[in-house]
Design a protein around this motif. Structure first.
Motif, PDB file in Angstrom:
ATOM      1  N   UNK A 160      42.806  74.636  36.189  1.00 47.39           N
ATOM      2  CA  UNK A 160      41.453  74.670  36.745  1.00 47.39           C
ATOM      3  C   UNK A 160      41.497  74.535  38.259  1.00 47.39           C
ATOM      4  N   UNK A 161      40.639  75.284  38.928  1.00 49.52           N
ATOM      5  CA  UNK A 161      40.341  75.101  40.350  1.00 49.52           C
ATOM      6  C   UNK A 161      38.900  74.628  40.447  1.00 49.52           C
ATOM      7  N   UNK A 162      38.677  73.534  41.167  1.00 46.61           N
ATOM      8  CA  UNK A 162      37.338  72.958  41.292  1.00 46.61           C
ATOM      9  C   UNK A 162      36.742  73.342  42.639  1.00 46.61           C
ATOM     10  N   UNK A 163      35.504  73.827  42.618  1.00 46.42           N
ATOM     11  CA  UNK A 163      34.824  74.297  43.832  1.00 46.42           C
ATOM     12  C   UNK A 163      33.647  73.395  44.150  1.00 46.42           C
ATOM     13  N   UNK A 164      33.540  72.986  45.415  1.00 44.13           N
ATOM     14  CA  UNK A 164      32.395  72.213  45.885  1.00 44.13           C
ATOM     15  C   UNK A 164      31.538  73.044  46.820  1.00 44.13           C
ATOM     16  N   UNK A 197      30.592  77.976  50.891  1.00 44.28           N
ATOM     17  CA  UNK A 197      29.303  78.082  51.583  1.00 44.28           C
ATOM     18  C   UNK A 197      29.267  77.290  52.895  1.00 44.28           C
ATOM     19  N   UNK A 198      30.362  77.326  53.655  1.00 43.42           N
ATOM     20  CA  UNK A 198      30.391  76.630  54.948  1.00 43.42           C
ATOM     21  C   UNK A 198      29.713  77.504  56.004  1.00 43.42           C
ATOM     22  N   UNK A 199      28.877  76.884  56.804  1.00 37.89           N
ATOM     23  CA  UNK A 199      28.212  77.588  57.908  1.00 37.89           C
ATOM     24  C   UNK A 199      28.780  77.058  59.230  1.00 37.89           C
ATOM     25  N   UNK A 200      29.325  77.957  60.031  1.00 35.96           N
ATOM     26  CA  UNK A 200      29.850  77.543  61.331  1.00 35.96           C
ATOM     27  C   UNK A 200      31.365  77.593  61.379  1.00 35.96           C
ATOM     28  N   UNK A 201      31.956  76.761  62.218  1.00 32.41           N
ATOM     29  CA  UNK A 201      33.392  76.726  62.482  1.00 32.41           C
ATOM     30  C   UNK A 201      34.092  75.919  61.380  1.00 32.41           C
ATOM     31  N   UNK A 202      34.862  76.591  60.539  1.00 36.51           N
ATOM     32  CA  UNK A 202      35.486  75.910  59.402  1.00 36.51           C
ATOM     33  C   UNK A 202      36.512  74.868  59.840  1.00 36.51           C
ATOM     34  N   UNK A 222      41.310  76.156  50.517  1.00 35.74           N
ATOM     35  CA  UNK A 222      40.590  76.668  51.668  1.00 35.74           C
ATOM     36  C   UNK A 222      39.111  76.368  51.710  1.00 35.74           C
ATOM     37  N   UNK A 223      38.563  76.553  52.919  1.00 33.15           N
ATOM     38  CA  UNK A 223      37.126  76.453  53.181  1.00 33.15           C
ATOM     39  C   UNK A 223      36.585  77.868  53.293  1.00 33.15           C
ATOM     40  N   UNK A 224      35.637  78.199  52.468  1.00 36.60           N
ATOM     41  CA  UNK A 224      35.112  79.570  52.405  1.00 36.60           C
ATOM     42  C   UNK A 224      33.777  79.630  53.141  1.00 36.60           C
ATOM     43  N   UNK A 225      33.692  80.373  54.232  1.00 31.48           N
ATOM     44  CA  UNK A 225      32.426  80.477  54.955  1.00 31.48           C
ATOM     45  C   UNK A 225      31.347  81.158  54.122  1.00 31.48           C
ATOM     46  N   UNK A 226      30.124  80.918  54.504  1.00 31.38           N
ATOM     47  CA  UNK A 226      28.965  81.548  53.881  1.00 31.38           C
ATOM     48  C   UNK A 226      29.120  83.061  53.918  1.00 31.38           C
ATOM     49  N   UNK A 227      28.928  83.703  52.770  1.00 32.06           N
ATOM     50  CA  UNK A 227      29.020  85.163  52.688  1.00 32.06           C
ATOM     51  C   UNK A 227      27.620  85.735  52.775  1.00 32.06           C
ATOM     52  N   UNK A 228      27.274  86.236  53.937  1.00 35.05           N
ATOM     53  CA  UNK A 228      25.893  86.617  54.217  1.00 35.05           C
ATOM     54  C   UNK A 228      25.378  87.793  53.419  1.00 35.05           C
ATOM     55  N   UNK A 229      26.263  88.626  52.887  1.00 36.24           N
ATOM     56  CA  UNK A 229      25.824  89.810  52.150  1.00 36.24           C
ATOM     57  C   UNK A 229      25.731  89.578  50.647  1.00 36.24           C
ATOM     58  N   UNK A 470      39.814  83.862  53.862  1.00 35.15           N
ATOM     59  CA  UNK A 470      39.466  82.446  53.962  1.00 35.15           C
ATOM     60  C   UNK A 470      39.942  81.585  52.790  1.00 35.15           C
ATOM     61  N   UNK A 471      40.454  82.204  51.748  1.00 32.07           N
ATOM     62  CA  UNK A 471      40.921  81.445  50.589  1.00 32.07           C
ATOM     63  C   UNK A 471      42.398  81.749  50.362  1.00 32.07           C
ATOM     64  N   UNK A 472      43.163  80.766  49.978  1.00 33.77           N
ATOM     65  CA  UNK A 472      44.595  80.968  49.747  1.00 33.77           C
ATOM     66  C   UNK A 472      44.786  81.553  48.344  1.00 33.77           C
TER      67      UNK A 472
END
Length: 483
Positions: A160-164, A197-202, A222-229, A470-472
């Motif tokens: 399992x991979x857990x996502x926050x 869903x990170x907004x800004x500088x990861x 990894x920290x995944x930035x907000x995907x605007x599309x 943004x993700x390994x």
């Protein structure tokens, strides 16, 4: 040898469905044969499959990301809420029972054999199966008999991979708290974590990721930035369709209490020059709308009563008097008629209720559900429309003589004598570019052509690239277990 990995969330709506679709597309681009799987989903936004059943709409999108046709085994248990305390239970594409939440809780463990059976079939011949959990494994009060999260992961022996979700705040507590409350055996199944869903500088969250890793000993993916599309992809939750732009054409959609199969709205929302306004309870239908769409419903009679309680019936009358257009799809089509007859008590106690009366048709509820992929013809232009039917009830009456579709050689749908009010049972009409362009042009405000299918494919490719960046994914694939 097939491998599998399960994406679970530290809460609901952390973006699991979108991540599975994006990871799947990225892995396909790497040359892998990939399939999606979700043991249990809860949604009234269903897709009809090529093998004649129904699954959650999110799994249909994930199948598209994999280059596959949707199959019932991709989502073997689907819960379709009918009331606040009960739902229709769909098992391997077919209706199994209608159960109250407490009764389902007692019976769900009995569905594990069917879930594992579907999982084995989906995994056959694949390089990778990406599994989506439901809700959160932190709800340890629901662990007994679980088939959606850790219960399935343990039974299938899947890592399992857990996502926050950092957008809603408290992501360290989400992830570390889940680690703290899980029993040892379940905790051991979690191999990695990611923050979405990170907004800004990861880089500002580097210390936060180190804190989570130190307290859990899970691999940092990894920290995944907000995907605007993301809004360009078919939505599983109707609130994700809220208009993000103004347009020459304004479409108002009352949010029914048991709204269902609202994927009809996705192509409209994505079309340049069109705005789709979801009208929540407590808001009137806007007076400047060009078109009101009454969407599908899991409980037509109850939603019709709620429609009236909101005063939307009065707003709709005013809209029609002003020369506005109306389209009812499935349950919305039934509501627009003169009467709904439910002598057999399909939707509750036996009843006969008056409809909104804008179409001269009557619906008789029938116990058999119609599930079918359909190819219709739009009669004004002769354009083909690929869609699907998923409904109970049969509708007939004088206004069916003005049907605007032909389906299997017979008229489908109905229209008022002036053509401003229409209804039909076929979902998915607006995914057909030529139909959508012709229908919108008839509103008197033509918009630019838009290739909806290509737009979805391009967005899936962009999502895959986003996750590759943004993700390994190499580490994630290394964590996947052989099955």
């Amino acid at each position: 040898m097939t491998k599998a990995i399960m994406i679970q969330g530290a809460g609901s709506n952390v973006g699991k469905s979108m991540l599975v679709a994006g990871i799947a597309r990225a892995c396909v681009k790497r040359g892998l044969s990939v399939a999606p799987f979700k043991p249990q989903n809860m949604s009234n936004n269903a897709a009809v499959t090529a093998d004649g059943g129904e699954i959650g709409r999110a799994q249909a999108l994930q199948a598209l990301a994999c280059g596959l046709a949707p199959l019932v085994d991709m989502n073997p248990v689907l819960l379709k809420p009918e009331t606040d305390t009960g739902a229709q239970v769909i098992v391997q594409g077919k209706r199994f029972a209608t159960l109250r939440a407490r009764d389902y809780g007692k019976q769900k463990a009995q569905l594990m054999p069917a879930v594992l059976d579907s999982f084995r079939r989906i995994a056959q011949g694949r390089d990778l199966v990406i599994i989506e959990g439901a809700g959160s494994p932190a709800e340890v009060n629901l662990r007994a008999g679980d088939i959606a999260n850790m219960g399935f992961a343990a039974a299938a022996n899947v890592p399992v991979v857990l996502v926050g979700d950092i957008d809603r705040g408290g992501v360290i507590a989400q992830l570390v708290g889940t680690h703290a409350v899980l029993p040892d055996d379940d905790r051991a199944l979690i191999k990695g974590f990611a923050v979405n869903k990170f907004r800004g500088d990861t880089s500002l969250f580097t210390d936060g990721m180190a804190t989570i890793a130190a307290r859990t000993d899970w691999a940092d993916l990894g920290v995944i930035p907000w995907f605007g599309d993301a809004w360009r992809l078919p939505a599983e939750d109707v609130m994700d369709i809220a208009s993000r732009k103004s347009g020459a054409i304004k479409i108002a959609v009352p949010r029914l209490n048991r709204i269902a199969n609202f994927d009809d709205l996705d192509p409209l929302s994505a079309t340049p020059g069109v705005s789709v306004d979801i009208i929540n309870p407590g808001r009137p239908l806007p007076g400047d709308a060009d078109l009101v769409i009454i969407p599908g419903s899991k409980s037509t009679i109850a939603d019709l009563a709620d429609f009236r309680a909101q005063g939307w019936d009065i707003d709709l009358q005013a809209h029609i008097r002003r020369g506005g257009h109306v389209l009812g799809i499935c349950g919305g089509y039934q509501m627009l008629g003169r009467q709904i007859i439910d002598d057999d008590g399909i939707e509750g106690p036996p009843s006969r209720v008056n409809g909104l009366g804008h179409l001269d048709v009557t619906t008789v509820m029938k116990p058999q559900k119609r599930l079918a992929l359909s190819r219709a013809t739009y009669l004004p232009t002769g354009d083909a429309v690929d869609g699907y039917e998923i409904h109970i009830g049969e509708t007939d009456g004088p206004d069916c003589a003005q049907a605007f579709l032909s389906l299997d050689g017979r008229p489908e749908g109905a229209a008022s004598p002036d053509g401003r009010v229409k209804g039909c049972y076929v979902h998915g009409l607006f995914a057909a570019d030529r139909f959508r362009a012709a229908f919108l042009a008839a509103l008197g405000k033509p918009v630019a052509a838009y290739d909806y299918g290509r737009g979805v494919e391009q967005t899936l490719d962009a999502l895959a690239a986003h996750l590759e960046t943004h993700m390994d994914l190499d580490r994630l694939l290394a964590l996947a277990g052989k099955i």
